[in-house]
Scaffold this motif. Structure first.
Motif, PDB file in Angstrom:
ATOM      1  N   ARG A   1       0.762  -1.086  -0.087  1.00  0.00           N
ATOM      2  CA  ARG A   1       0.025  -0.062   0.045  1.00  0.00           C
ATOM      3  C   ARG A   1       0.874   1.358  -0.046  1.00  0.00           C
ATOM      4  O   ARG A   1       0.517   2.232  -0.628  1.00  0.00           O
ATOM      5  CB  ARG A   1      -0.935  -0.046   1.144  1.00  0.00           C
ATOM      6  CG  ARG A   1      -2.121  -0.794   1.030  1.00  0.00           C
ATOM      7  CD  ARG A   1      -2.943  -0.962   2.417  1.00  0.00           C
ATOM      8  NE  ARG A   1      -3.717  -1.972   2.446  1.00  0.00           N
ATOM      9  CZ  ARG A   1      -4.154  -2.598   3.672  1.00  0.00           C
ATOM     10  NH1 ARG A   1      -3.348  -2.239   4.626  1.00  0.00           N
ATOM     11  NH2 ARG A   1      -4.793  -3.570   3.592  1.00  0.00           N
ATOM     12  N   LEU A   2       1.840   1.247   0.767  1.00  0.00           N
ATOM     13  CA  LEU A   2       2.944   2.546   0.903  1.00  0.00           C
ATOM     14  C   LEU A   2       3.374   2.515  -0.621  1.00  0.00           C
ATOM     15  O   LEU A   2       3.773   3.745  -1.114  1.00  0.00           O
ATOM     16  CB  LEU A   2       3.944   2.056   1.943  1.00  0.00           C
ATOM     17  CG  LEU A   2       4.987   3.140   2.036  1.00  0.00           C
ATOM     18  CD1 LEU A   2       5.479   3.033   3.488  1.00  0.00           C
ATOM     19  CD2 LEU A   2       6.162   2.982   1.225  1.00  0.00           C
ATOM     20  N   LEU A   3       3.790   1.567  -1.165  1.00  0.00           N
ATOM     21  CA  LEU A   3       4.622   1.639  -2.584  1.00  0.00           C
ATOM     22  C   LEU A   3       3.448   2.189  -3.594  1.00  0.00           C
ATOM     23  O   LEU A   3       3.718   3.097  -4.476  1.00  0.00           O
ATOM     24  CB  LEU A   3       5.284   0.418  -2.784  1.00  0.00           C
ATOM     25  CG  LEU A   3       6.623  -0.016  -2.067  1.00  0.00           C
ATOM     26  CD1 LEU A   3       6.896  -1.265  -2.637  1.00  0.00           C
ATOM     27  CD2 LEU A   3       7.766   1.006  -2.460  1.00  0.00           C
ATOM     28  N   ILE A   4       2.361   1.734  -3.419  1.00  0.00           N
ATOM     29  CA  ILE A   4       1.477   2.331  -4.320  1.00  0.00           C
ATOM     30  C   ILE A   4       0.913   3.666  -4.203  1.00  0.00           C
ATOM     31  O   ILE A   4       0.742   4.481  -5.288  1.00  0.00           O
ATOM     32  CB  ILE A   4      -0.006   1.270  -4.265  1.00  0.00           C
ATOM     33  CG1 ILE A   4       0.348  -0.090  -4.938  1.00  0.00           C
ATOM     34  CG2 ILE A   4      -1.028   2.036  -5.068  1.00  0.00           C
ATOM     35  CD1 ILE A   4      -0.705  -1.159  -4.559  1.00  0.00           C
ATOM     36  N   ARG A   5       1.077   3.993  -2.896  1.00  0.00           N
ATOM     37  CA  ARG A   5       0.562   5.355  -2.777  1.00  0.00           C
ATOM     38  C   ARG A   5       1.658   6.241  -3.246  1.00  0.00           C
ATOM     39  O   ARG A   5       1.480   7.553  -3.663  1.00  0.00           O
ATOM     40  CB  ARG A   5       0.411   5.667  -1.252  1.00  0.00           C
ATOM     41  CG  ARG A   5      -1.007   5.371  -0.815  1.00  0.00           C
ATOM     42  CD  ARG A   5      -1.364   5.982   0.658  1.00  0.00           C
ATOM     43  NE  ARG A   5      -0.360   5.575   1.599  1.00  0.00           N
ATOM     44  CZ  ARG A   5      -0.144   4.613   2.407  1.00  0.00           C
ATOM     45  NH1 ARG A   5      -1.043   3.651   2.358  1.00  0.00           N
ATOM     46  NH2 ARG A   5       0.893   4.549   3.291  1.00  0.00           N
ATOM     47  N   ALA A   6       3.018   5.837  -2.979  1.00  0.00           N
ATOM     48  CA  ALA A   6       4.197   6.652  -3.325  1.00  0.00           C
ATOM     49  C   ALA A   6       4.163   6.795  -4.955  1.00  0.00           C
ATOM     50  O   ALA A   6       4.581   7.837  -5.693  1.00  0.00           O
ATOM     51  CB  ALA A   6       5.408   6.047  -2.863  1.00  0.00           C
TER      52      ALA A   6
END
Length: 88
Positions: A11-16
């Protein structure tokens, strides 16, 4: 970042990736999301120095530009070490 779960990391990577304004290729269907794959999921509490992942883009982007744009959006503790482009 040792105590972030695999799902939270995804999720963190997708948001970034979305914040970085990269030309992301999205999955098709009712709920499209960026095409992202990490080679392996780490157990909670383990650290790693060299994890690999695949991000699919719609258009070509210079490797250095990709790295800089995405790195600016990631929190301290997650570093992009190298980027390889594949035009297949």
């Amino acid at each position: 970042m040792r105590y972030i779960s695999h799902l939270d990391l995804m999720r963190l990577l997708i948001r970034a990736m979305r914040r970085s304004a990269l030309p992301l290729k999205l999955t098709e269907g009712f709920s499209p999301h960026p095409k992202l794959s990490l080679k392996r999921a780490l157990k909670l509490g383990l650290e790693s120095q060299d994890e690999e992942g695949i991000i699919v883009l719609k258009d070509t982007v210079d490797n250095q530009e990709f790295k800089e744009k995405l790195q600016r959006q990631l929190p301290e503790g997650i570093e992009i070490k190298d980027v390889e482009g594949n035009l297949n």
